[in-house]
Scaffold this active site. Structure first.
Site, PDB file in Angstrom:
ATOM      1  N   ASP A  17     -13.549   8.637  15.686  1.00 57.47           N
ATOM      2  CA  ASP A  17     -13.237   7.679  14.707  1.00 57.47           C
ATOM      3  C   ASP A  17     -13.076   6.411  15.058  1.00 57.47           C
ATOM      4  O   ASP A  17     -13.017   6.006  16.391  1.00 57.47           O
ATOM      5  CB  ASP A  17     -11.885   8.170  13.749  1.00 57.47           C
ATOM      6  CG  ASP A  17     -11.682   7.264  12.550  1.00 57.47           C
ATOM      7  OD1 ASP A  17     -12.598   6.707  12.165  1.00 57.47           O
ATOM      8  OD2 ASP A  17     -10.606   7.397  12.405  1.00 57.47           O
ATOM      9  N   SER A  18     -13.212   5.266  14.432  1.00 55.60           N
ATOM     10  CA  SER A  18     -12.691   3.991  14.862  1.00 55.60           C
ATOM     11  C   SER A  18     -11.395   3.688  15.322  1.00 55.60           C
ATOM     12  O   SER A  18     -11.150   2.947  16.135  1.00 55.60           O
ATOM     13  CB  SER A  18     -12.859   3.134  13.713  1.00 55.60           C
ATOM     14  OG  SER A  18     -12.088   3.112  12.817  1.00 55.60           O
ATOM     15  N   CYS A  80     -15.058   9.786  10.353  1.00 58.93           N
ATOM     16  CA  CYS A  80     -14.832   8.423   9.660  1.00 58.93           C
ATOM     17  C   CYS A  80     -15.842   8.507   8.742  1.00 58.93           C
ATOM     18  O   CYS A  80     -17.189   8.522   8.880  1.00 58.93           O
ATOM     19  CB  CYS A  80     -15.088   7.460  10.809  1.00 58.93           C
ATOM     20  SG  CYS A  80     -15.361   5.932  10.403  1.00 58.93           S
ATOM     21  N   GLU A 159      -2.856   2.069  11.696  1.00 58.18           N
ATOM     22  CA  GLU A 159      -3.071   1.776  13.453  1.00 58.18           C
ATOM     23  C   GLU A 159      -1.612   1.377  13.911  1.00 58.18           C
ATOM     24  O   GLU A 159      -1.370   1.574  15.078  1.00 58.18           O
ATOM     25  CB  GLU A 159      -4.177   0.874  13.763  1.00 58.18           C
ATOM     26  CG  GLU A 159      -5.449   1.724  13.490  1.00 58.18           C
ATOM     27  CD  GLU A 159      -5.817   2.598  14.312  1.00 58.18           C
ATOM     28  OE1 GLU A 159      -5.495   2.630  15.679  1.00 58.18           O
ATOM     29  OE2 GLU A 159      -6.484   3.671  13.671  1.00 58.18           O
ATOM     30  N   CYS A 191     -11.141   7.740   3.366  1.00 59.12           N
ATOM     31  CA  CYS A 191     -10.904   7.088   4.645  1.00 59.12           C
ATOM     32  C   CYS A 191      -9.859   8.045   5.400  1.00 59.12           C
ATOM     33  O   CYS A 191      -8.894   8.368   4.885  1.00 59.12           O
ATOM     34  CB  CYS A 191     -10.604   5.793   4.834  1.00 59.12           C
ATOM     35  SG  CYS A 191     -10.281   5.078   6.528  1.00 59.12           S
ATOM     36  N   HIS A 193      -7.767   7.175   7.723  1.00 57.69           N
ATOM     37  CA  HIS A 193      -6.630   6.608   7.868  1.00 57.69           C
ATOM     38  C   HIS A 193      -5.815   6.878   6.769  1.00 57.69           C
ATOM     39  O   HIS A 193      -4.590   6.447   6.718  1.00 57.69           O
ATOM     40  CB  HIS A 193      -6.990   5.150   8.182  1.00 57.69           C
ATOM     41  CG  HIS A 193      -7.349   4.849   9.380  1.00 57.69           C
ATOM     42  ND1 HIS A 193      -8.810   4.807   9.822  1.00 57.69           N
ATOM     43  CD2 HIS A 193      -6.739   4.548  10.496  1.00 57.69           C
ATOM     44  CE1 HIS A 193      -8.906   4.628  11.240  1.00 57.69           C
ATOM     45  NE2 HIS A 193      -7.554   4.326  11.733  1.00 57.69           N
TER      46      HIS A 193
END
Length: 283
Positions: A17-18, A80, A159, A191, A193
């Protein structure tokens, strides 16, 4: 497709993932799959992907895929939605191993909700603008019940482990302010996240809102493709008391933009992210 000979071996699954949103997919794998080893790659040098160009994302994902193959990955999951929308077809053409992507779980949301109620999909700007999502909606949203909303700043909050609090609540309230929330039965987390913020969504929509993500479907598909045992009755609890148990209870190697994670503070960050996912899992 995995050969019959390979199916009998202990497989190594690469997940990337990012950032650390993709831990929600890895965490789902922990709950659902049998004996498997994992490589997890967070591309923190380039997070968030949702604000990058398509060409940039294709370059990042190509590099990561090669890296994971070099580390022994037998299959790769793009954890992602943004990277999947932009790059999955190119990666499948270039590389021969199974590469699985993700897409917002619109189909189960449509199937599991009343035809009289609406569905809201929250995602990154790139996921929303890419044709992959519009094609999905054309296929499954026959009654045009789905609305879309970009919420890119949730990636930054996640994050930073900023899961709750006044700033997060204010951002979520502001983003949802233009919608009549009483019309919605399901909120699709488009997403990876976004899974960290389930309590905040419940505060806005109420406890009856259905929170739906693509993690279960992705891991079930991974099991089918790779011949892995899939546990329909998930493991009771997956949490870690320390970083040693996180690394070794379920054999997992963690990387940040090509470098193994060895620094204690960052390992503890990953530990807390895992345990947060477990804490909000059943909401």
């Amino acid at each position: 497709m995995i050969s019959q000979a390979k199916k009998s071996d202990r497989m190594k699954i690469g997940i990337f993932d990012s950032g650390f949103g993709g831990l929600s997919v890895l965490h789902e794998a922990y709950h659902r799959l049998g004996a498997t080893e994992y490589l997890f790659y967070a591309d923190l040098d380039h997070v968030p992907y949702g604000l990058k160009t398509s060409d940039q994302i294709k370059d990042y994902t190509r590099h990561i895929t090669r890296f994971l193959i070099d580390k022994g990955a037998d299959a790769i999951v793009i954890a992602c939605n943004t990277a999947t929308a932009v790059a999955v077809e190119d990666l499948r053409r270039e590389f021969s191993l199974p590469i699985l992507g993700m897409e917002p779980a619109v189909k189960p949301a449509v199937e599991e909700t009343s035809s009289k109620k609406r569905i809201l999909v929250i995602a990154t700007p790139v996921t929303i603008r890419e044709k992959k999502l519009s094609h999905l909606l054309e296929r499954v949203d026959e009654d045009h019940r789905v609305d879309l909303l970009a919420m890119p700043h949730l990636v930054t909050f996640a994050e930073n482990e900023q899961f709750e609090g006044p700033e997060v609540d204010e951002y979520i309230h502001e983003q949802f302010a233009s919608f009549d929330l009483s019309k919605y039965q399901a909120l699709v987390l488009g997403c990876t996240h976004f899974n960290y913020f389930k309590p905040s969504y419940k505060k806005v929509f109420g406890d009856d809102i259905h929170l739906i993500d693509g993690n279960v479907g992705t891991i079930r598909h991974l099991a089918d493709v790779c011949g892995l045992e899939y546990n329909a009755r998930e493991a009771a609890r997956v949490s870690f008391s320390d970083t040693d148990s996180m690394l070794h209870d379920i054999e997992t190697q963690y990387f940040v933009s090509g470098n193994p994670i060895t620094e204690k503070n960052l390992l503890n960050h990953v530990l807390r992210m895992h345990n947060r996912l477990e804490a909000v899992r059943d909401l």
